[in-house]
Write an enzyme that holds these catalytic residues in place. Structure first.
Site, PDB file in Angstrom:
ATOM      1  N   THR A  49      -1.250   1.064  -5.939  1.00  0.00           N
ATOM      2  CA  THR A  49      -0.275   1.981  -5.314  1.00  0.00           C
ATOM      3  C   THR A  49       0.791   1.261  -4.489  1.00  0.00           C
ATOM      4  O   THR A  49       1.631   1.904  -3.863  1.00  0.00           O
ATOM      5  CB  THR A  49      -0.973   3.013  -4.402  1.00  0.00           C
ATOM      6  OG1 THR A  49      -1.586   2.329  -3.305  1.00  0.00           O
ATOM      7  CG2 THR A  49      -2.008   3.812  -5.162  1.00  0.00           C
TER       8      THR A  49
ATOM      9  N   VAL B  50      -2.260  -6.548  -0.327  1.00  0.00           N
ATOM     10  CA  VAL B  50      -3.637  -6.660   0.151  1.00  0.00           C
ATOM     11  C   VAL B  50      -4.268  -7.954  -0.383  1.00  0.00           C
ATOM     12  O   VAL B  50      -5.120  -8.565   0.293  1.00  0.00           O
ATOM     13  CB  VAL B  50      -4.455  -5.399  -0.245  1.00  0.00           C
ATOM     14  CG1 VAL B  50      -4.683  -5.296  -1.723  1.00  0.00           C
ATOM     15  CG2 VAL B  50      -5.765  -5.349   0.497  1.00  0.00           C
ATOM     16  N   ASP B  51      -3.837  -8.389  -1.549  1.00  0.00           N
ATOM     17  CA  ASP B  51      -4.301  -9.653  -2.133  1.00  0.00           C
ATOM     18  C   ASP B  51      -4.012 -10.816  -1.168  1.00  0.00           C
ATOM     19  O   ASP B  51      -4.902 -11.625  -0.837  1.00  0.00           O
ATOM     20  CB  ASP B  51      -3.541  -9.852  -3.465  1.00  0.00           C
ATOM     21  CG  ASP B  51      -4.255 -10.768  -4.429  1.00  0.00           C
ATOM     22  OD1 ASP B  51      -5.270 -11.354  -4.041  1.00  0.00           O
ATOM     23  OD2 ASP B  51      -3.781 -10.896  -5.575  1.00  0.00           O
TER      24      ASP B  51
ATOM     25  N   VAL C 246       2.748  -2.727  -4.842  1.00  0.00           N
ATOM     26  CA  VAL C 246       3.680  -3.443  -5.720  1.00  0.00           C
ATOM     27  C   VAL C 246       3.662  -2.857  -7.139  1.00  0.00           C
ATOM     28  O   VAL C 246       4.700  -2.769  -7.802  1.00  0.00           O
ATOM     29  CB  VAL C 246       3.300  -4.941  -5.772  1.00  0.00           C
ATOM     30  CG1 VAL C 246       4.140  -5.691  -6.789  1.00  0.00           C
ATOM     31  CG2 VAL C 246       3.443  -5.575  -4.396  1.00  0.00           C
TER      32      VAL C 246
END
Ligand code: APR
Length: 196
Positions: A148, A59-60, A150
């Site tokens: 939840t 998501v980063d 990596v």
């Protein structure tokens, strides 16, 4: 019980109304949607970041790609002035091209079997994020399922920690709108069931 109390004093009525108002507020201000967090509009989008504020995957990566280079430039400035962001804490930057005013980069723990204080560190990442939301006087925030992916935190306890922490804040600030954005079905179903 309600009737008997209301007959006793007017104060009980006020207390009872306030209680149900808070419970109702919590039900309507925590929600879950399935999808990509970069497309959901809110005052602040929380990122599942790492301590060096330099992640490029998960998501980063999605947040930096959608928001553009201005977000990484802001992260670089923070890194160069205050250093790394400790696990369990969060920092705030501009949101670039995202549909938000700010990105809150929260650092969750890497799962190490549960004996390294991971639960408290994960709660800390959520708590630190909301502290920033409140400091900026924002009214809505989207969260991914921090740690939840990596970082391997098991999904069920992670959801319980996130929801429990969110409910605790809403007792203080019932007007805050918290939206959990789940990318995968598995997390989405867990949140839907827990928030039903
Ligand atoms: N929108 C919403 N949720 C997403 C998205 C997206 N676009 N992409 C991934 N996710 C979900 C994943 O499915 C997972 O449930 O976000 C959750 C968190 O996963 P990660 O992004 O892997 O984050 P985390 O487990 O906290 O690990 C952090 O990964 O991305 C790097 O730089 C980051 O090093 C850090 C580490």
């Amino acid at each position: 019980m309600f009737l008997s109390r209301t007959l006793v004093t007017g104060r009980s009525i006020t207390f009872e109304c306030l209680f149900w108002f808070v419970i109702y507020s919590i039900r309507v201000t925590i929600s879950v949607v399935k999808g990509n967090i970069t497309t959901v509009t809110a005052d602040a989008i929380v990122n599942a970041a790492n301590a060096s504020l330099a992640g490029r995957v998960g998501v980063d990566g999605a947040i930096h790609r959608a928001g553009g280079p201005a977000i990484m430039e802001a992260c670089d400035r923070i890194r160069n002035t205050t250093g790394r962001c400790a696990t369990g804490s969060a920092v705030l930057t501009i949101a670039g091209k995202l549909p938000a005013r700010y990105v809150i980069h929260a650092v969750g723990p890497v799962w190490k079997g549960g004996t390294g204080g991971e639960a408290e560190l994960l709660a800390g990442a959520y708590r630190s994020s909301v502290a920033l939301v409140q400091k900026q006087r924002l009214t809505s925030v989207t969260f991914p399922n921090i740690s939840t992916g990596v970082y391997g935190f098991p999904k069920l306890p992670a959801a319980d920690i996130a929801i429990r922490t969110a409910k605790a804040w809403l007792l203080q600030d019932p007007y805050l709108r918290i939206i959990f954005v789940c990318f995968y079905d598995e997390n989405y179903e867990v949140y839907k069931e827990r928030l039903a």
